[in-house]
Design an enzyme around this catalytic site. Structure first.
Site, PDB file in Angstrom:
ATOM      1  N   LYS A   1       0.843  -1.196   0.000  1.00 57.36           N
ATOM      2  CA  LYS A   1       0.000   0.000   0.000  1.00 57.36           C
ATOM      3  C   LYS A   1       0.884   1.254   0.000  1.00 57.36           C
ATOM      4  CE  LYS A   1      -0.305  -0.229   5.033  1.00 57.36           C
ATOM      5  NZ  LYS A   1      -1.113  -0.697   6.173  1.00 57.36           N
TER       6      LYS A   1
ATOM      7  N   TYR B   1      18.147  29.053   8.067  1.00 58.50           N
ATOM      8  CA  TYR B   1      17.008  29.798   8.609  1.00 58.50           C
ATOM      9  C   TYR B   1      16.944  29.678  10.124  1.00 58.50           C
ATOM     10  CZ  TYR B   1      14.970  30.122   3.889  1.00 58.50           C
ATOM     11  OH  TYR B   1      14.728  30.390   2.577  1.00 58.50           O
TER      12      TYR B   1
HETATM   13  C1  LIG Z   1      -0.297  -1.789   6.762  1.00 56.86           C
HETATM   14  C2  LIG Z   1      -0.841  -3.077   7.250  1.00 56.86           C
HETATM   15  C3  LIG Z   1       0.005  -4.176   7.479  1.00 56.86           C
HETATM   16  C4  LIG Z   1       1.508  -4.079   7.406  1.00 56.86           C
HETATM   17  O1  LIG Z   1       1.994  -3.454   8.573  1.00 56.86           O
HETATM   18  P1  LIG Z   1       3.577  -3.304   8.856  1.00 56.86           P
HETATM   19  O2  LIG Z   1       3.649  -2.744  10.215  1.00 56.86           O
HETATM   20  O3  LIG Z   1       4.101  -2.369   7.824  1.00 56.86           O
HETATM   21  O4  LIG Z   1       4.134  -4.671   8.714  1.00 56.86           O
HETATM   22  C5  LIG Z   1      -0.570  -5.383   7.829  1.00 56.86           C
HETATM   23  N1  LIG Z   1      -1.924  -5.502   7.960  1.00 56.86           N
HETATM   24  C6  LIG Z   1      -2.754  -4.466   7.768  1.00 56.86           C
HETATM   25  C7  LIG Z   1      -4.216  -4.661   7.954  1.00 56.86           C
HETATM   26  C8  LIG Z   1      -2.252  -3.220   7.419  1.00 56.86           C
HETATM   27  O5  LIG Z   1      -3.080  -2.192   7.236  1.00 56.86           O
END
Ligand SMILES: *Cc1c(COP(=O)(O)O)cnc(C)c1O
Length: 355
Positions: free
Chosen positions: A34, A251
Site C-alpha cells: 500500500k 534559517y
Molecule cells: C499496513 C498493514 C500491514 C503491514 O503493517 P507493517 O507494520 O508495515 O508490517 C498489515 N496488515 C494491515 C491490515 C495493514 O493495514
C-alpha cells in the site's frame, strides 16, 4: 538536474521477503505494498517481491496496476470495497476482499459476480479501528459462509501493539475465544508480529515495513533483525562554507559554530521528503563517512558538518538514509518512524532501480 536520487535495491527486497519466510516458515506471505509500496513505487517493489504468495493494497486502482503488469497472485484489498459499485472491478480483476463492516456483507450478498471470491473477515481485537466486535463476529461469519459470492473465508485481525513484548497477549485471547472452533485459515501478523510474536504467525502473514528494510520495532535495528535497506536516498554537496566560531547556518540561525567549522550544503530539503523536524546532529554520511546535519532543514537544501571530512567537495556524495544511515535513525532524530519518512519521499525525487 539536481543530484538527488532514491536508489532502490531489488535484491534487498528479495532478501527481506526471504527473511520473512525464515521468521514464519509455515505461513504464506501477503506482501503489503500500500501507499505506493511504502513510498518506493508500487511496480518497482512488486518486481523485487515477485515470489510473494499475495499482495495487499488499499485501492482497486493499485490492484489493477499490478494485474496490468502481469502479477497473477491473489491481491487483497485491505479495507475492502468502499462502495457496492467497486465489486465490478473486484470481480473483473479477481481481487480478495477484507470485510470489516456489515454493509460490505450486504453489498456482497446483492452483487452479481462471474465467480465467487475470497474474503478476509476482520475481527476487532482491541485496536478499535476496523473490524467486527467479538459478539458480532459469529453472525458475520455465518452470513459469509452462506453467501454464494464467497468462495473461501480467512479469519483476520490486526494488532494494535505487536511491537511491544507483551503487546498481543490480550488480543490473542480475544482471537482464540472468537476463532477457536472455526475451521478457517487465519491471518493475524504484521511485521512486528512476524519478528517477535511467533504464536501469531498462523496461515497468512502480512508484512509491510520489514520488506523495505526498516524496523517495525522501536529500539531494535533493522540490521539486527536481518533486514536490508531497500531505499538509499542520495544527493550531493552543491556548496561549501567555512564559518567561524559565533557564526550561524540556515534559517532561524539554529546552529551556531563554537569553533571554525566547514559546512557542506546538500541538495535535499523537505520538499524532497526529508523531515524538517530533523534537528542539528541528525546522522548523515558524506563520501561514505558518518557526520551530522547542522541547523534547520530548508525546502531544497540542508547543511552538514564536513569539518572532519577533508576530501568533501562540490559533488561529494551524501547519503541521507540507506546502508550507512538507517532510515530509522533519521526518523528517531526527527521524532517519527521509518514508515513515515519512506512514504513521504516526494514525486520530484527520481528513482533508480538496481536489479
Ligand atoms: C499496513 C498493514 C500491514 C503491514 O503493517 P507493517 O507494520 O508495515 O508490517 C498489515 N496488515 C494491515 C491490515 C495493514 O493495514
Amino acid at each position: 538536474m539536481r543530484p538527488i536520487v532514491a536508489h532502490l535495491s531489488l535484491p534487498a527486497l528479495t532478501h527481506n521477503l526471504a527473511r520473512v519466510r525464515q521468521y514464519a516458515p509455515h505461513a504464506k506471505v501477503i506482501s503489503v505494498v500500500k501507499a505506493n509500496g511504502y513510498g518506493h513505487g508500487l511496480l518497482n517493489v512488486a518486481q523485487g517481491l515477485r515470489e510473494t504468495d499475495a499482495f495487499a493494497v488499499l485501492n482497486p486502482s493499485e490492484a489493477i496496476a499490478l494485474r496490468d503488469a502481469g502479477y497473477e497472485q491473489p491481491i487483497l484489498l485491505l479495507e475492502g470495497v468502499f462502495a457496492a459499485g467497486q465489486l465490478v472491478e473486484v470481480d473483473r480483476y479477481r481481487l480478495d476482499l477484507v470485510v470489516h463492516h456489515a454493509a460490505q456483507i450486504d453489498w456482497l450478498q446483492q452483487a452479481t459476480l462471474s465467480a465467487p471470491i475470497r474474503v478476509f473477515l476482520k475481527l476487532d481485537s482491541g485496536m478499535h479501528r476496523l473490524g467486527f466486535q467479538p459478539a458480532e463476529f459469529e453472525s458475520a461469519l455465518a452470513q459469509l459462509a452462506s453467501c454464494a459470492n464467497v468462495s473461501e473465508i480467512v479469519l483476520m485481525t490486526h494488532f494494535a501493539n505487536a511491537d511491544m513484548p507483551d503487546g498481543i497477549t490480550q488480543a490473542m485471547q480475544t482471537v482464540e475465544q472468537v476463532m477457536a472452533d472455526k475451521p478457517y485459515p487465519r491471518s493475524l501478523a504484521n511485521s512486528a508480529a512476524v519478528v517477535q510474536q511467533p504464536q501469531s504467525h498462523a496461515d497468512w502473514v502480512r508484512p509491510g515495513i520489514m520488506l523495505y528494510g526498516a524496523t517495525p520495532v522501536a529500539e531494535t535495528s533493522a540490521a539486527s533483525l536481518g533486514l536490508k535497506p531497500v531505499m538509499t536516498l542520495q544527493s550531493a554537496l552543491i556548496s561549501l562554507q567555512e564559518i567561524q566560531a559565533g557564526e550561524s547556518v540556515g534559517y532561524g540561525s539554529l546552529f551556531t559554530a563554537d569553533k571554525p567549522t566547514r559546512v557542506g550544503i546538500v541538495a535535499c530539503g523537505y520538499a524532497d521528503g526529508y523531515p524538517r523536524h530533523a534537528p542539528t546532529g541528525t546522522p548523515v554520511a558524506v563520501n561514505g563517512k558518518l557526520t551530522r546535519t547542522l541547523g534547520r532543514v530548508s525546502m531544497d537544501m540542508m547543511a552538514v558538518d564536513v569539518t572532519e571530512i577533508a576530501e568533501a567537495n562540490i559533488g561529494s556524495a551524501v547519503e541521507l538514509w540507506g546502508e550507512l544511515v538507517p532510515v530509522d535513525t533519521v526518523a528517531q532524530a526527527a521524532g517519527t518512524i521509518g514508515y513515515e519518512l519512506l512514504c513521504a519521499v516526494t514525486a520530484r525525487v527520481p528513482f533508480n532501480i538496481h536489479g
